[in-house]
Design a protein around this motif. Sequence first.
Motif, PDB file in Angstrom:
ATOM      1  N   THR A 134       0.823  -1.204   0.000  1.00  0.00           N
ATOM      2  CA  THR A 134       0.000   0.000   0.000  1.00  0.00           C
ATOM      3  C   THR A 134       0.858   1.256   0.000  1.00  0.00           C
ATOM      4  OG1 THR A 134      -1.737  -1.200   1.213  1.00  0.00           O
ATOM      5  CG2 THR A 134      -1.874   1.202   1.180  1.00  0.00           C
ATOM      6  N   SER A 135       1.863   1.308   0.867  1.00  0.00           N
ATOM      7  CA  SER A 135       2.706   2.496   0.955  1.00  0.00           C
ATOM      8  C   SER A 135       3.463   2.727  -0.343  1.00  0.00           C
ATOM      9  CB  SER A 135       3.695   2.342   2.115  1.00  0.00           C
ATOM     10  OG  SER A 135       3.017   2.270   3.350  1.00  0.00           O
ATOM     11  N   GLU A 136       3.998   1.664  -0.916  1.00  0.00           N
ATOM     12  CA  GLU A 136       4.761   1.804  -2.157  1.00  0.00           C
ATOM     13  C   GLU A 136       3.882   2.323  -3.292  1.00  0.00           C
ATOM     14  OE1 GLU A 136       6.935  -1.023  -5.510  1.00  0.00           O
ATOM     15  OE2 GLU A 136       6.278  -1.905  -3.602  1.00  0.00           O
ATOM     16  N   PHE A 137       2.708   1.717  -3.470  1.00  0.00           N
ATOM     17  CA  PHE A 137       1.833   2.092  -4.581  1.00  0.00           C
ATOM     18  C   PHE A 137       1.273   3.504  -4.382  1.00  0.00           C
ATOM     19  CE2 PHE A 137       0.521  -2.459  -6.077  1.00  0.00           C
ATOM     20  CZ  PHE A 137       1.855  -2.767  -6.267  1.00  0.00           C
ATOM     21  N   ALA A 138       0.961   3.855  -3.125  1.00  0.00           N
ATOM     22  CA  ALA A 138       0.454   5.195  -2.845  1.00  0.00           C
ATOM     23  C   ALA A 138       1.555   6.231  -3.050  1.00  0.00           C
ATOM     24  CB  ALA A 138      -0.088   5.266  -1.425  1.00  0.00           C
ATOM     25  N   GLY A 139       2.763   5.915  -2.578  1.00  0.00           N
ATOM     26  CA  GLY A 139       3.874   6.843  -2.719  1.00  0.00           C
ATOM     27  C   GLY A 139       4.214   7.117  -4.170  1.00  0.00           C
ATOM     28  N   ALA A 140       3.971   6.136  -5.034  1.00  0.00           N
ATOM     29  CA  ALA A 140       4.254   6.311  -6.455  1.00  0.00           C
ATOM     30  C   ALA A 140       3.115   7.008  -7.196  1.00  0.00           C
ATOM     31  CB  ALA A 140       4.512   4.946  -7.098  1.00  0.00           C
ATOM     32  N   GLY A 141       1.980   7.241  -6.522  1.00  0.00           N
ATOM     33  CA  GLY A 141       0.836   7.873  -7.169  1.00  0.00           C
ATOM     34  C   GLY A 141       0.048   6.928  -8.055  1.00  0.00           C
ATOM     35  N   TRP A 142       0.211   5.628  -7.849  1.00  0.00           N
ATOM     36  CA  TRP A 142      -0.441   4.642  -8.713  1.00  0.00           C
ATOM     37  C   TRP A 142      -1.873   4.336  -8.296  1.00  0.00           C
ATOM     38  CZ3 TRP A 142       4.197   0.712  -8.456  1.00  0.00           C
ATOM     39  CH2 TRP A 142       5.234   1.199  -9.253  1.00  0.00           C
ATOM     40  N   ILE A 143      -2.208   4.495  -7.024  1.00  0.00           N
ATOM     41  CA  ILE A 143      -3.546   4.188  -6.545  1.00  0.00           C
ATOM     42  C   ILE A 143      -4.192   5.451  -5.993  1.00  0.00           C
ATOM     43  CG2 ILE A 143      -3.158   1.731  -6.133  1.00  0.00           C
ATOM     44  CD1 ILE A 143      -2.600   2.315  -3.217  1.00  0.00           C
ATOM     45  N   ALA A 144      -5.512   5.494  -6.080  1.00  0.00           N
ATOM     46  CA  ALA A 144      -6.241   6.706  -5.729  1.00  0.00           C
ATOM     47  C   ALA A 144      -6.599   6.711  -4.244  1.00  0.00           C
ATOM     48  CB  ALA A 144      -7.519   6.789  -6.559  1.00  0.00           C
ATOM     49  N   PRO A 145      -6.556   7.887  -3.603  1.00  0.00           N
ATOM     50  CA  PRO A 145      -7.034   7.971  -2.215  1.00  0.00           C
ATOM     51  C   PRO A 145      -8.532   7.683  -2.156  1.00  0.00           C
ATOM     52  CG  PRO A 145      -6.577  10.158  -3.104  1.00  0.00           C
ATOM     53  CD  PRO A 145      -6.074   9.175  -4.108  1.00  0.00           C
ATOM     54  N   LEU A 146      -8.971   7.167  -1.001  1.00  0.00           N
ATOM     55  CA  LEU A 146     -10.364   6.754  -0.833  1.00  0.00           C
ATOM     56  C   LEU A 146     -11.094   7.655   0.158  1.00  0.00           C
ATOM     57  CD1 LEU A 146      -9.853   2.875  -0.542  1.00  0.00           C
ATOM     58  CD2 LEU A 146     -10.294   4.226  -2.622  1.00  0.00           C
ATOM     59  N   ASP A 147     -12.411   7.652   0.057  1.00  0.00           N
ATOM     60  CA  ASP A 147     -13.255   8.371   1.003  1.00  0.00           C
ATOM     61  C   ASP A 147     -13.533   7.460   2.193  1.00  0.00           C
ATOM     62  OD1 ASP A 147     -15.137   9.787   2.417  1.00  0.00           O
ATOM     63  OD2 ASP A 147     -16.703   9.670   0.867  1.00  0.00           O
ATOM     64  N   PHE A 192      -1.285   5.734   4.178  1.00  0.00           N
ATOM     65  CA  PHE A 192       0.072   6.177   3.853  1.00  0.00           C
ATOM     66  C   PHE A 192       0.157   7.663   4.146  1.00  0.00           C
ATOM     67  CE2 PHE A 192       3.223   7.770   0.668  1.00  0.00           C
ATOM     68  CZ  PHE A 192       4.338   7.144   1.222  1.00  0.00           C
ATOM     69  N   ARG A 193       1.051   8.000   5.062  1.00  0.00           N
ATOM     70  CA  ARG A 193       1.253   9.384   5.466  1.00  0.00           C
ATOM     71  C   ARG A 193      -0.062  10.076   5.792  1.00  0.00           C
ATOM     72  NH1 ARG A 193       6.269  10.254   1.184  1.00  0.00           N
ATOM     73  NH2 ARG A 193       7.692   8.914   2.362  1.00  0.00           N
ATOM     74  N   GLY A 194      -0.863   9.369   6.609  1.00  0.00           N
ATOM     75  CA  GLY A 194      -2.072   9.953   7.170  1.00  0.00           C
ATOM     76  C   GLY A 194      -3.296   9.927   6.282  1.00  0.00           C
ATOM     77  N   ARG A 195      -3.229   9.291   5.119  1.00  0.00           N
ATOM     78  CA  ARG A 195      -4.373   9.282   4.204  1.00  0.00           C
ATOM     79  C   ARG A 195      -4.739   7.854   3.827  1.00  0.00           C
ATOM     80  NH1 ARG A 195      -4.860  13.251  -1.118  1.00  0.00           N
ATOM     81  NH2 ARG A 195      -7.156  13.223  -1.224  1.00  0.00           N
ATOM     82  N   LEU A 196      -6.048   7.596   3.673  1.00  0.00           N
ATOM     83  CA  LEU A 196      -6.528   6.256   3.344  1.00  0.00           C
ATOM     84  C   LEU A 196      -6.393   6.002   1.849  1.00  0.00           C
ATOM     85  CD1 LEU A 196      -8.008   3.755   4.669  1.00  0.00           C
ATOM     86  CD2 LEU A 196     -10.111   4.747   3.727  1.00  0.00           C
ATOM     87  N   TYR A 197      -5.654   4.949   1.497  1.00  0.00           N
ATOM     88  CA  TYR A 197      -5.448   4.602   0.096  1.00  0.00           C
ATOM     89  C   TYR A 197      -5.988   3.218  -0.265  1.00  0.00           C
ATOM     90  CZ  TYR A 197      -2.529   8.617  -1.097  1.00  0.00           C
ATOM     91  OH  TYR A 197      -2.062   9.889  -1.365  1.00  0.00           O
ATOM     92  N   LEU A 199      -7.673  -3.759  -0.744  1.00  0.00           N
ATOM     93  CA  LEU A 199      -8.204  -3.473  -2.069  1.00  0.00           C
ATOM     94  C   LEU A 199      -7.957  -2.014  -2.408  1.00  0.00           C
ATOM     95  CD1 LEU A 199     -11.609  -5.359  -1.746  1.00  0.00           C
ATOM     96  CD2 LEU A 199      -9.591  -6.125  -3.005  1.00  0.00           C
ATOM     97  N   ALA A 200      -7.357  -1.766  -3.547  1.00  0.00           N
ATOM     98  CA  ALA A 200      -7.021  -0.410  -3.968  1.00  0.00           C
ATOM     99  C   ALA A 200      -7.573  -0.155  -5.362  1.00  0.00           C
ATOM    100  CB  ALA A 200      -5.505  -0.215  -3.953  1.00  0.00           C
ATOM    101  N   VAL A 201      -7.780   1.113  -5.677  1.00  0.00           N
ATOM    102  CA  VAL A 201      -8.318   1.516  -6.975  1.00  0.00           C
ATOM    103  C   VAL A 201      -7.204   2.154  -7.804  1.00  0.00           C
ATOM    104  CG1 VAL A 201      -9.986   2.988  -8.170  1.00  0.00           C
ATOM    105  CG2 VAL A 201     -10.617   1.880  -6.006  1.00  0.00           C
ATOM    106  N   ASP A 202      -7.009   1.642  -9.002  1.00  0.00           N
ATOM    107  CA  ASP A 202      -6.024   2.203  -9.926  1.00  0.00           C
ATOM    108  C   ASP A 202      -6.340   3.683 -10.156  1.00  0.00           C
ATOM    109  OD1 ASP A 202      -4.464   2.923 -12.164  1.00  0.00           O
ATOM    110  OD2 ASP A 202      -4.679   0.948 -13.085  1.00  0.00           O
ATOM    111  N   ALA A 203      -5.333   4.536 -10.036  1.00  0.00           N
ATOM    112  CA  ALA A 203      -5.532   5.968 -10.253  1.00  0.00           C
ATOM    113  C   ALA A 203      -6.017   6.273 -11.664  1.00  0.00           C
ATOM    114  CB  ALA A 203      -4.233   6.716  -9.968  1.00  0.00           C
TER     115      ALA A 203
END
Length: 423
Positions: free
Chosen positions: A103-116, A135-140, A310-314
Amino acid sequence: MRWARAARRGMLIAALLLTGYAGGGTSPAGPADSRGPITLATGRDLTGYLQQVLDGWNSTHPDEHVKLVQLPEAADEVHAQMADSLRSGRGRFDVLNIDVAWTSEFAGAGWIAPLDPAALPLKSLLPSVLDTATFRGRLYAAPYVTNAGLLYYRKDILDRAGLEPPRTWAELERDAATVAPRHGLAGYAGQFLPYEGLTVNVDEAVESAGGTILGPDGRTVTVKSAAAREGLGFLMRGVRDGWIPQEALTYKEEESRLAFQDGGLLFLRNWPYVYDMASAPGSKVAGKFGVAPLPGPDGPGASVLGGSNLAVDAHSRHPRTAADLLAYMTSEDVQRQVLTRGSLPPVWADLYSDPELTARYPYLPVLEQSVKAAKPRPKSAEYEQVSLAVAAVTSDALRQHASVRASIARLDRELRHIVSRDK
């Protein structure tokens, strides 16, 4: 580490040729409210339950059909294919069932979208799993399946010897070295092939001894410690002295499960999915084994928190459908199916005290205890390289190619070089 990257790249190219996927260019993400057919990518479903779960969605969402794409079993290969697709920006996969450590790697790269967060039942989930989705305080990501390593043991043999399941490394070592040979068994195995599974096993040993590999910020290397030397030394001693068999150095999850299920091991470290398979008709240990928390130096040890998010592709073309699917997959009904059909630990907290489920799955209280005490893997935007370094260095150590002290010093150097890229 060049050989590892080259080998992984070769496997990835072969996989892409087989699937007919070609990179190049990016696809624009769909509008935030866009709905339509989507894909869900996952590592190989070992129990075959996931398609049934998606059939439930598809029957009520005919215009938003979810296609299941199963990637290989090995985590490293799954990571390679997912990362390549995400990096291309083509939106091949809308939803990805990712290892919690990614999760951290994919979020840090901007590959997955933040969630509500308001769109997910977060208050009903186990608190320990939520940290893996941020990742860094935000749900991804949405926590979907949790996991904690358990100790499987031959209860029939320990009962015959008048022994309880081991609570400490010393007890495990004693029984693996003395009791197992009397019954023609190998002593202990985990997942010791150089891949993500070895990183997990080593991290558990280090955490059980009171150490860590990286600090909480993911940018500070903490592995050069007495605790890390004690944890790695425990595993190295097992191979050297023979109560960890040489064959275990080639084991992933399934090879180690089969070794235990076929009656060849006294003790096994593995995930909860093994319980149903080892209890099934045809298993040589059905009705003969028990489950306990992993031991540590002075008492129960620490498991590494496993599972998937589960993550959503950006670049998903239908992000509203993807977001709604995440809410469906984390609902209580689907989470119950995760356990009853998939033999996987759910993230819905109340299911662990459900009388019907605890009667059917007597290991649930042990699992809940292990999950609550489990430690997350290092949270780093460079996690793939961190894991490769841990697996490569400790694989050499288990093969007795270097001393404990030299191996930890080498790992410290390699990790410092890796995390410097994230500063």
